[in-house]
Design an enzyme around this catalytic site. Structure first.
Site, mmCIF file in Angstrom:
data_model
loop_
_atom_site.group_PDB
_atom_site.id
_atom_site.type_symbol
_atom_site.label_atom_id
_atom_site.label_comp_id
_atom_site.label_asym_id
_atom_site.label_seq_id
_atom_site.Cartn_x
_atom_site.Cartn_y
_atom_site.Cartn_z
ATOM 1 C CE1 TYR A 286 -16.470 12.474 94.093
ATOM 2 C CE2 TYR A 286 -17.198 14.735 93.762
ATOM 3 C CZ TYR A 286 -16.271 13.834 94.238
ATOM 4 O OH TYR A 286 -15.127 14.284 94.845
ATOM 5 C CG ASP B 107 -20.825 14.346 101.017
ATOM 6 O OD1 ASP B 107 -19.726 14.429 101.582
ATOM 7 O OD2 ASP B 107 -20.930 14.132 99.792
ATOM 8 N NE ARG C 264 -15.023 17.095 103.436
ATOM 9 C CZ ARG C 264 -14.699 16.054 102.687
ATOM 10 N NH1 ARG C 264 -13.794 15.214 103.100
ATOM 11 N NH2 ARG C 264 -15.299 15.855 101.536
ATOM 12 N NE ARG D 154 -12.760 10.309 107.164
ATOM 13 C CZ ARG D 154 -12.560 9.848 105.932
ATOM 14 N NH1 ARG D 154 -12.533 8.551 105.713
ATOM 15 N NH2 ARG D 154 -12.368 10.679 104.935
HETATM 16 O O1 1CP Z 1 -16.965 20.103 108.163
HETATM 17 C C1 1CP Z 1 -17.368 20.231 106.996
HETATM 18 O O2 1CP Z 1 -16.712 20.787 106.087
HETATM 19 C C2 1CP Z 1 -18.800 19.824 106.689
HETATM 20 C C3 1CP Z 1 -19.025 18.563 106.103
HETATM 21 C C4 1CP Z 1 -18.678 18.185 104.665
HETATM 22 C C5 1CP Z 1 -18.613 18.956 103.481
HETATM 23 C C6 1CP Z 1 -18.720 20.475 103.326
HETATM 24 C C7 1CP Z 1 -18.471 16.833 104.294
HETATM 25 C C8 1CP Z 1 -18.465 15.701 105.226
HETATM 26 N N1 1CP Z 1 -18.358 16.784 102.920
HETATM 27 C C9 1CP Z 1 -18.421 18.058 102.393
HETATM 28 C C10 1CP Z 1 -18.355 18.458 100.986
HETATM 29 C C11 1CP Z 1 -17.843 17.502 99.965
HETATM 30 N N2 1CP Z 1 -18.097 16.160 99.835
HETATM 31 C C12 1CP Z 1 -17.032 17.881 98.867
HETATM 32 C C13 1CP Z 1 -16.630 19.304 98.563
HETATM 33 C C14 1CP Z 1 -15.448 19.727 99.357
HETATM 34 C C15 1CP Z 1 -14.166 19.001 99.052
HETATM 35 O O3 1CP Z 1 -13.680 19.087 97.914
HETATM 36 O O4 1CP Z 1 -13.625 18.373 99.993
HETATM 37 C C16 1CP Z 1 -16.784 16.739 98.102
HETATM 38 C C17 1CP Z 1 -15.954 16.640 96.822
HETATM 39 C C18 1CP Z 1 -17.443 15.648 98.722
HETATM 40 C C19 1CP Z 1 -17.513 14.245 98.252
HETATM 41 C C20 1CP Z 1 -17.038 13.289 99.276
HETATM 42 N N3 1CP Z 1 -17.763 12.959 100.386
HETATM 43 C C21 1CP Z 1 -15.799 12.613 99.356
HETATM 44 C C22 1CP Z 1 -14.651 12.815 98.388
HETATM 45 C C23 1CP Z 1 -14.492 11.738 97.414
HETATM 46 C C24 1CP Z 1 -13.275 12.044 96.528
HETATM 47 O O5 1CP Z 1 -13.433 12.616 95.453
HETATM 48 O O6 1CP Z 1 -12.164 11.692 96.966
HETATM 49 C C25 1CP Z 1 -15.812 11.825 100.517
HETATM 50 C C26 1CP Z 1 -14.753 10.871 101.009
HETATM 51 C C27 1CP Z 1 -17.048 12.082 101.174
HETATM 52 C C28 1CP Z 1 -17.510 11.560 102.488
HETATM 53 C C29 1CP Z 1 -17.437 12.547 103.587
HETATM 54 N N4 1CP Z 1 -18.102 13.771 103.597
HETATM 55 C C30 1CP Z 1 -17.867 14.428 104.785
HETATM 56 C C31 1CP Z 1 -17.005 13.584 105.575
HETATM 57 C C32 1CP Z 1 -16.505 13.905 106.965
HETATM 58 C C33 1CP Z 1 -16.722 12.423 104.814
HETATM 59 C C34 1CP Z 1 -15.898 11.234 105.246
HETATM 60 C C35 1CP Z 1 -16.760 10.033 105.495
HETATM 61 C C36 1CP Z 1 -16.734 9.425 106.865
HETATM 62 O O7 1CP Z 1 -16.623 10.067 107.911
HETATM 63 O O8 1CP Z 1 -16.850 8.219 106.900
#
Ligand code: 1CP
Length: 368
Positions: free
Chosen positions: A173, A94, A44, A48
């Site tokens: 999910y 994602d 990540r 944000r």
């Molecule tokens: O910089 C990076 O790492 C690349 C981008 C990236 C990656 C590798 C994002 C952007 N998401 C992911 C993987 C991801 N997405 C995972 C596996 C890693 C982890 O455990 O963190 C998971 C579980 C998700 C699912 C997901 N997508 C969630 C989590 C929900 C929960 O269970 O709480 C959320 C909030 C997202 C949205 C998301 N994905 C990425 C970002 C920056 C965001 C935030 C949304 C936004 O900016 O509005």
């Protein structure tokens, strides 16, 4: 310091045949070299906590639009590289683009996270299809365009990581319909009707193999598989729904692209990291912050490269506490092939200065 300590010789030879020497520290370590200081990138690292990400995000309708607009996905992938010069960029996308591409209705709700139309039985499962993924009309075509654009924009020393969620975590999910405290709905399905649930896992396995292969063809040099919810499964179920699907993906992607290293991240696996590392045949394992770094050095590093594992809250806290904790990890893992990372993703409240401080602390630890 350069060496190949840590990996057993069969593994080292197998990797050496596939990977030619590279200018990229991340690829050298994934080929079995121990380098000091180790390469560093953060899960990540785009997102944000960065004001420039929030500025791009404010101009897009929703999160999926950001993922599916190649110019924007490229821009936010490159932002942390420009700021910090990490050794790797990770594609901005994602794990939930796979359910979307399979035809499951989903959206990201502002400030809350993903919302999916739950898949909880054979009927709902029957409506999903991986058919379009293999075609040039794939709904994920925009992702592969972003991969190609990122690859050509990166500095020559920076490696590009493509990724996907592992089938168990993606299924969490798909079945729960969003995030969950204990994932009991998906666990109950897996436990009460494993044959039917296997249909969902198999569908995601196939889609993931295709998605990862397309990323490699477009320019991804390393793959990471995120099994963020691996830790909720008991023994037995862990082998079937975590180890087996990850192993199948590793085998299939490696058969097509033998030179591409694969990092597995079965978060929360505890003692089972060892079985995961050997049974899936991943090139590297990313460990969460609950794993003692010395244990990882003794039990995992002889078999695989170890990535990890600073607690993201140390990064949030910053200062001496952060630097001391990072130093402890380097001390424990630095003798073998290791990649410095967090145990999970950057927390959105993290001050960007702390990240700069962490990178200079790691890079200051020795001459490359
Ligand atoms: O910089 C990076 O790492 C690349 C981008 C990236 C990656 C590798 C994002 C952007 N998401 C992911 C993987 C991801 N997405 C995972 C596996 C890693 C982890 O455990 O963190 C998971 C579980 C998700 C699912 C997901 N997508 C969630 C989590 C929900 C929960 O269970 O709480 C959320 C909030 C997202 C949205 C998301 N994905 C990425 C970002 C920056 C965001 C935030 C949304 C936004 O900016 O509005």
């Amino acid at each position: 310091m350069v060496g190949t300590v840590g990996l057993n010789s069969a593994r080292r030879n197998a990797i050496a045949q596939d990977v030619t020497t590279s200018d990229k520290p991340l690829l050298r370590v994934l080929a079995g070299e121990a380098i000091s200081p180790p390469p560093v990138w953060l899960m990540r690292q785009a997102g944000r906590y960065l004001p420039e990400y929030r500025a791009v995000r404010a101009k897009t309708r929703d999160f999926l639009q950001l993922c599916f607009t190649p110019d924007l996905a490229t821009e936010v992938t490159l932002q942390p590289i420009r700021r910090y010069g990490f050794d790797a960029a990770i594609l901005f996308s994602d794990i939930l683009v796979i359910p979307h591409a399979l035809g499951q209705a989903m959206r990201f709700v502002e400030g809350e996270g993903p919302r999916l139309e739950p898949v909880r039985d054979a009927r709902a499962l029957g409506k999903l299809s991986a058919a379009r993924l293999g075609s040039r009309q794939s709904p994920l075509e925009a992702v592969y365009q972003a991969v190609a654009a990122i690859r050509s924009a990166l500095p020559r020393e920076t490696a590009l990581i493509g990724f996907a969620g592992s089938p168990w975590t993606v299924a969490c999910y798909m079945v729960e319909g969003g995030t969950s405290r204990d994932f009991h709905v998906v666990k109950q399905w897996a436990m009460s009707d494993p044959e039917e649930f296997a249909g969902l896992i198999d569908l995601v396995v196939d889609a993931t193999i295709e998605h990862l292969s397309r990323q490699v063809v477009a320019g991804a040099e390393v793959i990471q598989l995120f099994d963020s919810h691996a830790g909720v499964l008991p023994d037995g179920a862990y082998e079937r729904w975590v180890i087996d699907p990850n192993a199948r993906i590793v085998e299939a992607v490696r058969a097509k692209h033998p030179a591409v290293p694969i990092i597995g991240f079965p978060r929360g696996s505890g003692l089972r990291y060892e079985a995961f590392a050997t049974a899936t045949r991943v090139s590297a394992v990313s460990v969460d912050s609950a794993v003692p770094a010395r244990w990882a050095a003794a039990k995992l590093q002889p078999h695989v490269v170890v990535q990890g594992n600073l607690d993201p809250v140390y990064l949030l806290a910053g200062g001496t506490a952060m630097r001391r904790a990072a130093g402890d990890i380097l001390e424990a893992l630095g003798q073998g092939p290791t990649i410095f990372n967090l145990g999970h993703g950057v927390i959105k409240e993290t001050p960007p200065d702390h990240v700069a401080d962490l990178v200079s602390c790691i890079r200051g630890s020795g001459a490359r």
